[in-house]
Design a protein around this motif. Structure first.
Motif, PDB file in Angstrom:
ATOM      1  N   SER A   1       0.844 -20.236 -16.785  1.00  0.00           N
ATOM      2  CA  SER A   1       0.366 -18.961 -16.051  1.00  0.00           C
ATOM      3  C   SER A   1       0.662 -18.159 -17.052  1.00  0.00           C
ATOM      4  O   SER A   1       1.737 -17.940 -17.888  1.00  0.00           O
ATOM      5  N   PHE A   2       0.439 -17.077 -16.939  1.00  0.00           N
ATOM      6  CA  PHE A   2      -0.011 -15.364 -17.055  1.00  0.00           C
ATOM      7  C   PHE A   2       0.682 -14.849 -16.718  1.00  0.00           C
ATOM      8  O   PHE A   2       0.412 -14.343 -15.431  1.00  0.00           O
ATOM      9  N   ARG A   3       1.551 -14.106 -17.205  1.00  0.00           N
ATOM     10  CA  ARG A   3       2.530 -12.587 -16.741  1.00  0.00           C
ATOM     11  C   ARG A   3       2.662 -11.273 -17.844  1.00  0.00           C
ATOM     12  O   ARG A   3       2.985 -10.366 -16.865  1.00  0.00           O
ATOM     13  N   SER A   4       2.199 -11.502 -18.557  1.00  0.00           N
ATOM     14  CA  SER A   4       1.979 -10.195 -19.636  1.00  0.00           C
ATOM     15  C   SER A   4       3.369  -9.378 -19.297  1.00  0.00           C
ATOM     16  O   SER A   4       4.196 -10.797 -19.806  1.00  0.00           O
ATOM     17  N   PHE A   5       3.319  -8.888 -18.812  1.00  0.00           N
ATOM     18  CA  PHE A   5       5.268  -7.780 -18.925  1.00  0.00           C
ATOM     19  C   PHE A   5       5.632  -8.521 -17.248  1.00  0.00           C
ATOM     20  O   PHE A   5       6.604  -7.443 -17.430  1.00  0.00           O
ATOM     21  N   THR A   6       4.984  -8.392 -16.564  1.00  0.00           N
ATOM     22  CA  THR A   6       5.519  -8.372 -15.458  1.00  0.00           C
ATOM     23  C   THR A   6       6.295  -9.992 -15.262  1.00  0.00           C
ATOM     24  O   THR A   6       5.933 -11.052 -16.260  1.00  0.00           O
ATOM     25  N   SER A   7       7.199 -10.336 -14.571  1.00  0.00           N
ATOM     26  CA  SER A   7       7.789 -11.701 -14.069  1.00  0.00           C
ATOM     27  C   SER A   7       7.088 -12.458 -13.008  1.00  0.00           C
ATOM     28  O   SER A   7       7.269 -13.094 -12.882  1.00  0.00           O
ATOM     29  N   ASN A   8       5.854 -11.825 -12.701  1.00  0.00           N
ATOM     30  CA  ASN A   8       5.160 -12.623 -11.669  1.00  0.00           C
ATOM     31  C   ASN A   8       4.502 -13.122 -11.798  1.00  0.00           C
ATOM     32  O   ASN A   8       3.501 -11.993 -12.138  1.00  0.00           O
ATOM     33  N   LYS A   9       2.866 -13.607 -11.583  1.00  0.00           N
ATOM     34  CA  LYS A   9       1.731 -14.339 -12.190  1.00  0.00           C
ATOM     35  C   LYS A   9       1.260 -13.529 -11.583  1.00  0.00           C
ATOM     36  O   LYS A   9       0.034 -12.955 -11.488  1.00  0.00           O
ATOM     37  N   ASN A  10       1.273 -13.491 -10.145  1.00  0.00           N
ATOM     38  CA  ASN A  10       0.579 -13.233  -8.744  1.00  0.00           C
ATOM     39  C   ASN A  10       0.980 -11.839  -8.692  1.00  0.00           C
ATOM     40  O   ASN A  10      -0.193 -11.617  -8.622  1.00  0.00           O
ATOM     41  N   ALA A  11       1.910 -10.953  -9.538  1.00  0.00           N
ATOM     42  CA  ALA A  11       2.057  -9.832  -9.365  1.00  0.00           C
ATOM     43  C   ALA A  11       0.908  -8.997 -11.065  1.00  0.00           C
ATOM     44  O   ALA A  11       0.219  -8.000 -10.386  1.00  0.00           O
ATOM     45  N   TYR A  12       1.236  -9.797 -12.108  1.00  0.00           N
ATOM     46  CA  TYR A  12      -0.047  -9.783 -13.191  1.00  0.00           C
ATOM     47  C   TYR A  12      -1.656  -9.990 -12.336  1.00  0.00           C
ATOM     48  O   TYR A  12      -2.588  -8.856 -12.863  1.00  0.00           O
ATOM     49  N   GLY A  13      -1.962 -11.142 -11.820  1.00  0.00           N
ATOM     50  CA  GLY A  13      -3.113 -10.935 -11.923  1.00  0.00           C
ATOM     51  C   GLY A  13      -3.831 -10.035  -9.873  1.00  0.00           C
ATOM     52  O   GLY A  13      -5.106  -9.710 -10.294  1.00  0.00           O
ATOM     53  N   PHE A  14      -2.518  -9.850  -9.805  1.00  0.00           N
ATOM     54  CA  PHE A  14      -3.050  -8.039  -8.542  1.00  0.00           C
ATOM     55  C   PHE A  14      -3.384  -7.308  -9.384  1.00  0.00           C
ATOM     56  O   PHE A  14      -4.408  -6.516  -8.788  1.00  0.00           O
ATOM     57  N   MET A  15      -3.153  -7.230 -10.345  1.00  0.00           N
ATOM     58  CA  MET A  15      -2.749  -5.503 -11.053  1.00  0.00           C
ATOM     59  C   MET A  15      -4.710  -5.914 -12.271  1.00  0.00           C
ATOM     60  O   MET A  15      -4.750  -4.882 -11.577  1.00  0.00           O
ATOM     61  N   LEU A  16      -4.340  -7.032 -11.842  1.00  0.00           N
ATOM     62  CA  LEU A  16      -6.125  -7.481 -12.785  1.00  0.00           C
ATOM     63  C   LEU A  16      -6.976  -7.251 -11.764  1.00  0.00           C
ATOM     64  O   LEU A  16      -7.771  -6.623 -11.850  1.00  0.00           O
ATOM     65  N   LEU A  17      -6.856  -7.823 -10.925  1.00  0.00           N
ATOM     66  CA  LEU A  17      -8.005  -7.190  -9.502  1.00  0.00           C
ATOM     67  C   LEU A  17      -7.485  -5.532  -9.142  1.00  0.00           C
ATOM     68  O   LEU A  17      -9.218  -5.505  -8.667  1.00  0.00           O
ATOM     69  N   LEU A  18      -6.508  -5.356  -8.791  1.00  0.00           N
ATOM     70  CA  LEU A  18      -6.764  -4.159  -8.524  1.00  0.00           C
ATOM     71  C   LEU A  18      -7.956  -3.113  -9.797  1.00  0.00           C
ATOM     72  O   LEU A  18      -8.414  -2.091  -9.876  1.00  0.00           O
TER      73      LEU A  18
END
Length: 86
Positions: free
Chosen positions: A61-78
């Motif tokens: 799972s990819f998280r970048s600097f966030t601690s949650n993969k869903n938050a990172y995925g949502f940022m990428l979607l936006l």
């Protein structure tokens, strides 16, 4: 902090969005931010990318600097939506 956010939302944001250049500036800034998060993810999680492309077993799972993969995925979607608007 909350008072500052309310001030930005009601005082500054409407002035920036009156014309298209203000909105374009905000969208371009967000796209730049997303590009930086992708670069950070490549740097910090390079072993995950190598493992996926070499078809290694396991769940990554990819998280970048966030601690949650869903938050990172949502940022990428936006970020994708922002690119579509531009």
């Amino acid at each position: 902090m909350l008072a500052y956010a309310i001030y930005l939302f009601f005082a500054i944001l409407p002035q920036c969005l009156r014309n298209e250049t203000g909105l374009d500036w905000a969208i371009r800034a967000y796209v730049l931010f997303i590009c930086l998060t992708i670069a950070w993810s490549l740097y910090a999680e390079w072993d995950h990318y190598v493992a996926i492309f070499s078809r290694a077993e396991g769940v990554y799972s990819f998280r970048s600097f966030t601690s949650n993969k869903n938050a990172y995925g949502f940022m990428l979607l936006l970020g994708i939506f922002a690119e579509a608007v531009l």
